[in-house]
Design an enzyme around this catalytic site. Structure first.
Site, short mmCIF file in Angstrom:
data_model
loop_
_atom_site.label_atom_id
_atom_site.label_comp_id
_atom_site.label_asym_id
_atom_site.label_seq_id
_atom_site.Cartn_x
_atom_site.Cartn_y
_atom_site.Cartn_z
N ALA A 71 -60.16 1.70 21.46
CA ALA A 71 -60.79 2.50 22.51
C ALA A 71 -61.90 3.36 21.91
CB ALA A 71 -59.74 3.39 23.17
N GLN A 73 -62.22 6.48 21.79
CA GLN A 73 -61.66 7.61 21.02
C GLN A 73 -60.55 7.13 20.08
OE1 GLN A 73 -62.45 10.66 20.34
NE2 GLN A 73 -64.25 10.62 21.65
N SER A 74 -60.64 5.91 19.58
CA SER A 74 -59.60 5.36 18.71
C SER A 74 -59.47 6.13 17.40
CB SER A 74 -59.92 3.89 18.41
OG SER A 74 -59.17 3.43 17.31
N ASN A 75 -58.26 6.60 17.11
CA ASN A 75 -58.00 7.23 15.81
C ASN A 75 -58.00 6.18 14.71
OD1 ASN A 75 -57.34 9.89 16.91
ND2 ASN A 75 -55.59 8.83 17.79
N CYS A 77 -59.76 3.45 14.57
CA CYS A 77 -61.13 3.08 14.19
C CYS A 77 -61.77 4.16 13.32
CB CYS A 77 -61.97 2.81 15.44
SG CYS A 77 -61.49 1.27 16.27
#
Ligand SMILES: *Cc1c(COP(=O)(O)O)cnc(C)c1O
Length: 326
Positions: A71, A73-75, A77
């Site tokens: 997503a 806001q992916s942590n 990534c």
């Protein structure tokens, strides 16, 4: 067997300490916390444990580009972008949604770590990675694919090791936890913890709080999780056949869906900040702590239980939700 060499990326062991104020405020059994929000790399989080083995695998096989997805806001990534930066690797991210005007929270950090971002519209779980990989190969690059959430048998291996770490810490502090409560989403964390518990013969219940409803046309999360657990057990040499009864997955806190805060999520974030000075995140740990609070209120636990809340990180996402929290 797994033979991915480990690349040291974080700071371990992560601390364990008691949440005395919160336990008291909730009139709860003892609650402890394991601080994987302090794994160090790129503001920390649980993905660092997985990335030590995933990036180790990539480097040992001479890949020169890392690609993953999630997503906006992916942590995962953000931590992957940080790990790639630390190892001098080019990083590509397939992120759900469209390019926003403002790059904040994790997305801002992705950019700062030098990741190249590809916007993938409705696909927020890396569905477009195969297409992007072909493109990168046609440019003469050698891309290493890290799946959604870093959750495959190599990533999960990091969490088998985390159980060994926990076992040693329990011996040091002379505590045996009865329950470990954590957010469960792409399954690598849950997988490693379940296999590690069996491997090291530990007594606690692993209480996974499901945070993502998933899509109706996709296989259920239990199914995905059970497959990942059994496959990972096999390749790591743990000869146990796990079945559904071995998994505790709490599904009562899915609310309106992934990334949409409920009142309970908000309460959990607020009281953990107010009574402990600890930041949770709006998507995973807020929901897992909200579930823990609700389960305490509903007498899921006994008076003498010792609960360990595994803080899996996610702090930067908080900054993109400030308007929904104040
Ligand atoms: C990814 C993530 C989780 C879930 O871990 P999985 O291994 O994907 O199940 C929980 N909390 C945070 C903050 C995360 O970023």
């Amino acid at each position: 067997m797994i033979n991915a060499p480990k690349k040291n990326l974080g700071f371990f062991p992560t601390p364990i300490h008691k949440l005395g104020n919160l336990s008291k405020y909730l009139n709860a059994p003892s609650i402890y916390i394991k601080r994987d929000d302090l794994t160090g790399l790129a503001i920390g989080g649980n993905k660092v444990r997985k990335l030590e083995f995933l990036i180790g695998d990539a480097v040992s096989k001479n890949y020169n580009v890392i690609i993953t997805g999630g997503a906006a806001q992916s942590n995962h990534c953000r931590q992957t972008a940080g790990a790639a930066a630390a190892c001098g690797l080019e990083c590509h991210l397939a992120l759900g949604g469209d390019e926003p005007e403002l790059f904040n929270g994790n997305l801002f950090l992705d950019k700062l770590f030098g990741a190249i971002i590809h916007w993938t519209g409705k696909y927020r779980k890396g569905e477009k990675i195969p297409e992007l990989v072909e493109e990168l190969k046609s440019q003469g690059k050698k891309p290493y694919i890290i799946p959604y959430g870093g959750s495959n048998e190599i990533g999960a291996y990091g969490f088998i090791q985390a159980v060994d770490e926990l076992k040693k810490q329990m011996e040091l502090i002379h505590e045996i936890f009865t329950h470990i409560v954590f957010a469960s989403s792409s399954g690598g964390t849950h997988t490693g913890l379940i296999i590690g518990k069996a491997k090291y013969n530990l007594p606690f219940d692993l209480v996974g709080i499901q945070v993502d409803k998933g899509e109706d046309d996709q296989p259920s999360y239990e199914e995905v999780l059970l497959n990942l657990i059994n496959f990972s057990a096999k390749v790591t040499g743990v000869n146990i056949d796990f079945n559904e009864q071995d998994i505790i997955l709490i599904k009562n806190y899915l609310g309106e869906g992934y990334g949409i805060m409920s009142d309970l999520d908000r309460e959990a974030i607020r009281i953990t900040a107010k009574y402990e000075g600890i930041l949770l995140d709006p998507v995973y740990t807020g929901r897992a702590m909200g579930a823990l609070i609700d389960m305490i209120r509903n007498k899921y636990f006994c008076k003498n239980d010792k609960i360990l809340f595994w803080h899996t990180g996610g702090t930067p996402a908080l900054f993109s939700y400030s308007d929904k929290l104040l």
